[in-house]
Write a protein that holds these residues in place. Sequence first.
Motif, PDB file in Angstrom:
ATOM      1  N   THR A 249       0.854  -1.196   0.000  1.00 13.95           N
ATOM      2  CA  THR A 249       0.000   0.000   0.000  1.00 13.95           C
ATOM      3  C   THR A 249       0.881   1.233   0.000  1.00 13.95           C
ATOM      4  O   THR A 249       1.252   1.760   1.056  1.00 13.95           O
ATOM      5  N   PRO A 250       1.293   1.729  -1.169  1.00 19.41           N
ATOM      6  CA  PRO A 250       2.165   2.916  -1.211  1.00 19.41           C
ATOM      7  C   PRO A 250       1.374   4.202  -0.978  1.00 19.41           C
ATOM      8  O   PRO A 250       0.441   4.525  -1.704  1.00 19.41           O
ATOM      9  N   ALA A 251       1.756   4.922   0.066  1.00 15.57           N
ATOM     10  CA  ALA A 251       1.137   6.201   0.387  1.00 15.57           C
ATOM     11  C   ALA A 251       2.181   7.301   0.266  1.00 15.57           C
ATOM     12  O   ALA A 251       3.391   7.032   0.188  1.00 15.57           O
ATOM     13  N   SER A 252       1.706   8.531   0.270  1.00 16.97           N
ATOM     14  CA  SER A 252       2.585   9.695   0.178  1.00 16.97           C
ATOM     15  C   SER A 252       2.536  10.449   1.492  1.00 16.97           C
ATOM     16  O   SER A 252       1.464  10.897   1.912  1.00 16.97           O
ATOM     17  N   GLY A 290      -7.418   6.766  -3.168  1.00 18.67           N
ATOM     18  CA  GLY A 290      -6.115   6.743  -2.519  1.00 18.67           C
ATOM     19  C   GLY A 290      -5.845   5.382  -1.924  1.00 18.67           C
ATOM     20  O   GLY A 290      -6.076   4.348  -2.544  1.00 18.67           O
ATOM     21  N   VAL A 291      -5.344   5.380  -0.696  1.00 20.18           N
ATOM     22  CA  VAL A 291      -5.096   4.149   0.051  1.00 20.18           C
ATOM     23  C   VAL A 291      -5.778   4.272   1.404  1.00 20.18           C
ATOM     24  O   VAL A 291      -6.074   5.381   1.872  1.00 20.18           O
ATOM     25  N   VAL A 292      -6.014   3.140   2.051  1.00 17.98           N
ATOM     26  CA  VAL A 292      -6.778   3.154   3.289  1.00 17.98           C
ATOM     27  C   VAL A 292      -6.099   2.254   4.318  1.00 17.98           C
ATOM     28  O   VAL A 292      -5.548   1.194   3.991  1.00 17.98           O
ATOM     29  N   LEU A 293      -6.089   2.715   5.557  1.00 18.77           N
ATOM     30  CA  LEU A 293      -5.621   1.968   6.719  1.00 18.77           C
ATOM     31  C   LEU A 293      -6.797   1.823   7.672  1.00 18.77           C
ATOM     32  O   LEU A 293      -7.405   2.831   8.060  1.00 18.77           O
ATOM     33  N   THR A 294      -7.125   0.582   8.058  1.00 21.97           N
ATOM     34  CA  THR A 294      -8.271   0.327   8.922  1.00 21.97           C
ATOM     35  C   THR A 294      -7.806  -0.432  10.156  1.00 21.97           C
ATOM     36  O   THR A 294      -7.067  -1.417  10.046  1.00 21.97           O
ATOM     37  N   THR A 345      -8.515  11.696   5.292  1.00 16.24           N
ATOM     38  CA  THR A 345      -9.763  11.740   6.056  1.00 16.24           C
ATOM     39  C   THR A 345      -9.736  10.648   7.107  1.00 16.24           C
ATOM     40  O   THR A 345      -9.257   9.532   6.865  1.00 16.24           O
ATOM     41  N   LEU A 346     -10.274  10.970   8.275  1.00 20.29           N
ATOM     42  CA  LEU A 346     -10.357  10.046   9.402  1.00 20.29           C
ATOM     43  C   LEU A 346     -11.823   9.791   9.707  1.00 20.29           C
ATOM     44  O   LEU A 346     -12.600  10.737   9.862  1.00 20.29           O
ATOM     45  N   GLU A 361      -8.004   7.311   5.381  1.00 24.88           N
ATOM     46  CA  GLU A 361      -7.794   7.314   3.932  1.00 24.88           C
ATOM     47  C   GLU A 361      -6.788   8.399   3.588  1.00 24.88           C
ATOM     48  O   GLU A 361      -6.961   9.566   3.953  1.00 24.88           O
ATOM     49  N   LEU A 362      -5.724   8.011   2.869  1.00 29.17           N
ATOM     50  CA  LEU A 362      -4.619   8.904   2.551  1.00 29.17           C
ATOM     51  C   LEU A 362      -4.394   8.946   1.045  1.00 29.17           C
ATOM     52  O   LEU A 362      -4.786   8.014   0.325  1.00 29.17           O
ATOM     53  N   PRO A 363      -3.743  10.002   0.553  1.00 32.02           N
ATOM     54  CA  PRO A 363      -3.407  10.041  -0.876  1.00 32.02           C
ATOM     55  C   PRO A 363      -2.406   8.942  -1.227  1.00 32.02           C
ATOM     56  O   PRO A 363      -1.476   8.666  -0.464  1.00 32.02           O
TER      57      PRO A 363
END
Length: 375
Positions: A249-252, A290-294, A345-346, A361-363
Amino acid sequence: MDRAPGTSVRLKLTLSYAGFLMVAGVLLLAAVWAFLLRYVPDRALIIPGSTGTSLHGVFPVRSSLLHVFAPRAAAVLALLLAFGLAGGWILAGRMLAPLTAVTDATRLATAGSLSHRIRLPGRRDEFRELADAFDTMLARLEAHVAEERRFAANASHELRTPLAISKALLDVARADPERDTGEVLDRLHAVNARAIGLTEALLLLSRAEQRSFTRERVDLSLVVEEATETLLPLAEEHGVTVEIRADLTPASGSPALLLQLTTNLVQNAIVHNLPRNGTVWVSTGPAPTGVVLTVENTGEPVPPRLLATLTEPFQRGSERVRTHHAGVGLGLAIVETITRAHDGTLTLTERPAGGLRVTVELPAADPPPDRRRTG
């Protein structure tokens, strides 16, 4: 900034209205004069008796008409000038009245009164849009200032508590020299560690709000593995099982801040869990934008009114399961600030079976240059 005094906008508008009216009047009179010159001959022959007089001969009609027309045209222009100045002054005042209301509200805000609102009546136009935007800005400023004051008061209270406890322990040790110093030192060490943790959390919160970091390509799956590995002893202590489902999951963003975000979420999920046999699920993956962390955890049901306040500073979820590892009350506040600093966003939602689900959720990071060339 300091400015030299100048002509008021109302006077400028008044002169503009009057000048426009004068130009229109001159053009109108010029059109009338051109019309007269077209249909009135230069000279006319007067026959005795035709005009009730005994005069006869050829008379210059246009020159006589000019002597009659010129003073009357000048009088009309003078009336138009007076009317333009008076009417323009009144119209300019009415047009600029909304700006006066905005200026008065600005002065009140400058003096510290953020509760004042313009609330300009009437249908929507440019002035009312400006007033509405200014009211919205004042509302946000008032809410921000109130939040900052509340945060400062809470931070002062939280910092004062360990200092007061330390002073009390030292006073007790001084009053009773025979008391076991080892117990006092242990308690002082714990209180000092809590004060240091609170100070570091406040500094981290401040750095995240300033967005003073360089964005890099960060794999959230590796961040999750590092965070969970660090918190594994805490999970074993609480009898909590941590399950990970992390894809590439590549995030910026900032690796340090994203690691702190993930650590706070997993630690919060471990601490606020069932007394025994609890579970924490951590997953990462792509999202539509984008990408998401849960991060999900079992636990007691979270009341909706408490759910809305968990991201506020120094909110520890007083109605959730209490443990000796209560933290400093800035965990989710730091998570929200780091998420906002990364333009993400949280989302906090209650799990139907109890516990909490936190979604960040992140870019997404841009693909590497070699992949973009081959694609």
